[in-house]
Write an enzyme that holds these catalytic residues in place. Structure first.
Site, PDB file in Angstrom:
ATOM      1  N   LYS A 108       9.861  -3.288  37.710  1.00 28.47           N
ATOM      2  CA  LYS A 108      10.348  -3.869  36.455  1.00 28.47           C
ATOM      3  C   LYS A 108       9.255  -3.787  35.412  1.00 28.47           C
ATOM      4  CE  LYS A 108      13.362  -6.084  34.041  1.00 28.47           C
ATOM      5  NZ  LYS A 108      13.196  -4.927  33.111  1.00 28.47           N
ATOM      6  N   GLN A 129       1.805  -5.834  35.030  1.00 32.21           N
ATOM      7  CA  GLN A 129       3.221  -6.204  35.123  1.00 32.21           C
ATOM      8  C   GLN A 129       3.570  -6.710  36.516  1.00 32.21           C
ATOM      9  OE1 GLN A 129       5.138  -5.659  32.149  1.00 32.21           O
ATOM     10  NE2 GLN A 129       6.590  -7.043  33.114  1.00 32.21           N
ATOM     11  N   LYS A 132       2.420 -10.178  36.512  1.00 29.20           N
ATOM     12  CA  LYS A 132       3.267 -10.977  35.616  1.00 29.20           C
ATOM     13  C   LYS A 132       4.598 -11.291  36.290  1.00 29.20           C
ATOM     14  CE  LYS A 132       3.383  -9.322  31.412  1.00 29.20           C
ATOM     15  NZ  LYS A 132       3.800  -8.624  30.159  1.00 29.20           N
ATOM     16  N   LYS A 144       5.653   0.386  34.529  1.00 28.62           N
ATOM     17  CA  LYS A 144       5.548   0.587  33.087  1.00 28.62           C
ATOM     18  C   LYS A 144       5.754   2.062  32.807  1.00 28.62           C
ATOM     19  CE  LYS A 144       4.579  -2.319  29.724  1.00 28.62           C
ATOM     20  NZ  LYS A 144       4.660  -3.785  29.702  1.00 28.62           N
ATOM     21  N   GLY A 183      12.276  -2.752  27.209  1.00 34.15           N
ATOM     22  CA  GLY A 183      11.566  -2.315  26.010  1.00 34.15           C
ATOM     23  C   GLY A 183      10.100  -2.699  26.054  1.00 34.15           C
ATOM     24  N   ASP A 184       9.335  -2.136  25.156  1.00 38.52           N
ATOM     25  CA  ASP A 184       7.956  -2.513  24.898  1.00 38.52           C
ATOM     26  C   ASP A 184       7.678  -1.967  23.491  1.00 38.52           C
ATOM     27  OD1 ASP A 184       5.607  -3.722  26.709  1.00 38.52           O
ATOM     28  OD2 ASP A 184       4.691  -2.207  25.463  1.00 38.52           O
ATOM     29  N   THR A 228       9.939 -13.008  24.192  1.00 38.66           N
ATOM     30  CA  THR A 228       8.485 -12.933  24.412  1.00 38.66           C
ATOM     31  C   THR A 228       7.758 -13.845  23.425  1.00 38.66           C
ATOM     32  OG1 THR A 228       8.842 -10.646  25.087  1.00 38.66           O
ATOM     33  CG2 THR A 228       6.568 -11.343  24.795  1.00 38.66           C
ATOM     34  N   ASN A 259       7.772  -7.202  17.239  1.00 39.05           N
ATOM     35  CA  ASN A 259       8.736  -8.143  17.802  1.00 39.05           C
ATOM     36  C   ASN A 259       8.079  -9.428  18.311  1.00 39.05           C
ATOM     37  OD1 ASN A 259      11.294  -8.916  18.849  1.00 39.05           O
ATOM     38  ND2 ASN A 259      10.568  -8.319  20.878  1.00 39.05           N
ATOM     39  N   SER A 395      14.483 -10.909  30.864  1.00 36.62           N
ATOM     40  CA  SER A 395      14.998  -9.680  31.482  1.00 36.62           C
ATOM     41  C   SER A 395      15.570 -10.003  32.871  1.00 36.62           C
ATOM     42  CB  SER A 395      13.880  -8.648  31.642  1.00 36.62           C
ATOM     43  OG  SER A 395      13.710  -7.899  30.459  1.00 36.62           O
TER      44      SER A 395
HETATM   45  N1  GLU Z   1       7.502  -4.995  28.100  1.00 40.30           N
HETATM   46  C1  GLU Z   1       7.635  -6.411  28.342  1.00 40.30           C
HETATM   47  C2  GLU Z   1       6.386  -6.957  28.993  1.00 40.30           C
HETATM   48  O1  GLU Z   1       5.281  -6.521  28.708  1.00 40.30           O
HETATM   49  C3  GLU Z   1       8.923  -6.756  29.057  1.00 40.30           C
HETATM   50  C4  GLU Z   1       9.184  -6.027  30.318  1.00 40.30           C
HETATM   51  C5  GLU Z   1      10.596  -6.254  30.871  1.00 40.30           C
HETATM   52  O2  GLU Z   1      11.364  -7.015  30.294  1.00 40.30           O
HETATM   53  O3  GLU Z   1      10.882  -5.663  31.905  1.00 40.30           O
HETATM   54  O4  GLU Z   1       6.425  -7.875  29.774  1.00 40.30           O
END
Ligand code: GLU
Length: 461
Positions: A108, A129, A132, A144, A183-184, A228, A259, A395
């Site tokens: 993810k 990630q 996280k 990612k 997204g990012d 976020t 964003n 998400s």
């Molecule tokens: N890109 C976002 C982050 O840095 C969200 C990633 C997601 O929703 O999978 O956490």
């Protein structure tokens, strides 16, 4: 100090490093094995320093090489994406998807489209990630990806064609139970809508849960766009509450104007903070008496139509003051732009002018030296993997919504997001408290590491 601790394993044999005794020699081994990944090494070292004592308490994890295995991604995909612009010119871009860990759930993490993207950036982001995702407590792995495509100045049709070309290469490697991109940077609901449409054309009947951050009309969830930035402020509120403070009338500096920055500013203003800055490539917008909701809307409109902060500064009663806002003497700093945007001089200026809280809306926005300055000065720094985890949490709710086939209301999402941030903050404090001080970096890293290590151990080798 953890620097002196020893790791009770023989280390990275495959690198011929020999016995690993200290974090420094462990890091040397990592750098030898894969040089040219400075961002990844920076992220890895921060985690190593946090979890070293925990590893020391679990000799079996050393034997199982849990930490080495957690550092290394499961899989890296690198692919080429060719597309045609509106004039008929052919372009070719590099793209990646780095699937770091699916120990806790499907890979993810977001996709970013930016011309300076490289493998090092994605390696560090995919690693972060995974931690996280583990910290959220949800069933999520870490990944990612993205591409060197630059959407700025491109027409809708060009963005659509690029997204279609990108997905035609990626589609076979993702799936609702395999890897769920989102997204990012420069990838929002518009891009995710096009990516989803392209995915559905090659995988008919696969359901909606293959991507998150989709437009609401295509199975997206309410509040994902805001999540976020809002989550960042919910975490700041938790950290302030923990020390009997609140956000009302506090001076807050925000960097970035994307964003995350805009929604963090919006929520902070709603909570009564005085938000004095935003920044982009045109410089830092300083609004001394603070932005209000109406002025923020004007900034948002300007950015949405492709203008810079410079173009809207006069309109919102502000002026442009250099590249970063860290010399503006805020009580609270919210770096929401990009990795390593806040350096040692910025950190020193912030400490000197009385800043007591830094919360990272971006991933790894503080350099290692800046982190050291905050640590030594006792400034609470909420690392990105905690502070900006609201996005990936929502998400997770979107994946649940898509699997349940029942839409979630905005209120439900907002409440669940607040709960999630509160829970993550509490678990971080539990593992990060040292006397009267909370080391948020250590707390977040250890909380996530324990979950990942237990999963890895239980799944065998
Ligand atoms: N890109 C976002 C982050 O840095 C969200 C990633 C997601 O929703 O999978 O956490």
């Amino acid at each position: 100090m953890p620097r002196q601790a020893t790791l009770p394993v023989s280390g990275l044999d495959h690198t011929n490093v020999g016995t690993v005794r200290t974090i420094d020699s462990f890091m040397d081994g990592l750098r030898d094995r894969e040089p040219h990944l400075p961002l990844f090494h920076q992220a890895a070292e921060a985690v190593a320093r946090s979890v070293w004592p925990t590893l020391h308490q679990h000799p079996a994890w050393g034997e199982l090489r849990i930490f080495e295995r957690l550092l290394d991604p499961d899989r890296e995909l690198r692919f080429r994406v060719d597309w045609v612009d509106d004039e008929g010119a052919v372009h070719t871009e590099t793209a990646w998807r780095i699937q770091h860990s699916d120990l806790l759930g499907p890979y993810k993490g977001g996709l970013r489209f930016t011309p300076r993207l490289n493998r090092d950036t994605l390696r560090f982001l995919a690693f972060e990630q995974s931690f996280k995702g583990a910290l959220t407590g949800l069933p999520q792995g870490g990944a990612k990806g993205g591409s060197t495509f630059d959407p700025h100045g491109r027409s809708d049709a060009e963005v659509m064609r690029f997204c279609q070309a990108f997905m035609s290469r990626l589609a076979d490697h993702i799936g609702a139970h395999l890897d769920v991109p989102a997204g990012d940077m420069n990838v929002g609901a518009r891009e995710l809508g096009y990516l989803f449409g392209a995915y559905r054309r090659v995988h008919a009947g696969a359901g909606r849960g293959v991507l998150t951050g989709k437009p609401i009309a295509s199975g997206g969830i309410e509040l994902r766009t805001e999540a976020t930035g809002y989550g960042l402020i919910y975490t700041v509120l938790e950290a302030l509450r923990h020390r009997d403070e609140d956000l009302a009338d506090r001076v807050v500096a925000v960097s970035g104007a994307g964003n995350v920055a805009l929604h963090a500013a919006e929520k902070a203003i709603e909570e009564g903070a005085v938000v004095i800055s935003l920044s982009d490539t045109s410089g830092t917008l300083h609004v001394k008496e603070g932005l209000d909701a109406e002025r923020l809307d004007r900034v948002r409109d300007a950015k949405a139509s492709g203008n810079h902060l410079r173009d809207v500064a006069g309109d919102v009663g502000g002026r442009m003051v250099g590249t970063t806002p860290w010399h503006l003497e805020p009580a609270i700093a919210l770096p929401c732009a990009m990795q390593n945007e806040l350096g040692v001089e910025d950190a020193t200026a912030l400490v000197k002018s009385g800043c007591t809280l830094v919360a990272e809306g971006a991933n790894m926005p503080c350099t290692a030296e800046a982190v050291g300055v905050f640590h030594e000065s006792g400034v609470a720094r909420l690392p990105g993997k905690l502070a900006n985890a609201g996005g990936v949490s929502v998400s997770g709710f979107e994946m649940a919504q898509n699997a349940q086939l029942v839409p979630w209301t905005r209120d439900r999402v907002d409440e669940a997001l607040r709960d999630r941030m509160r829970d993550m903050h509490a678990r971080t404090v539990e593992h990060g408290t040292e006397g009267s001080h909370v080391d948020y970096e250590r707390g977040a890293n250890v909380t996530a590491f324990l979950r990942l290590a237990q999963a890895m151990e239980s799944q065998g080798v």
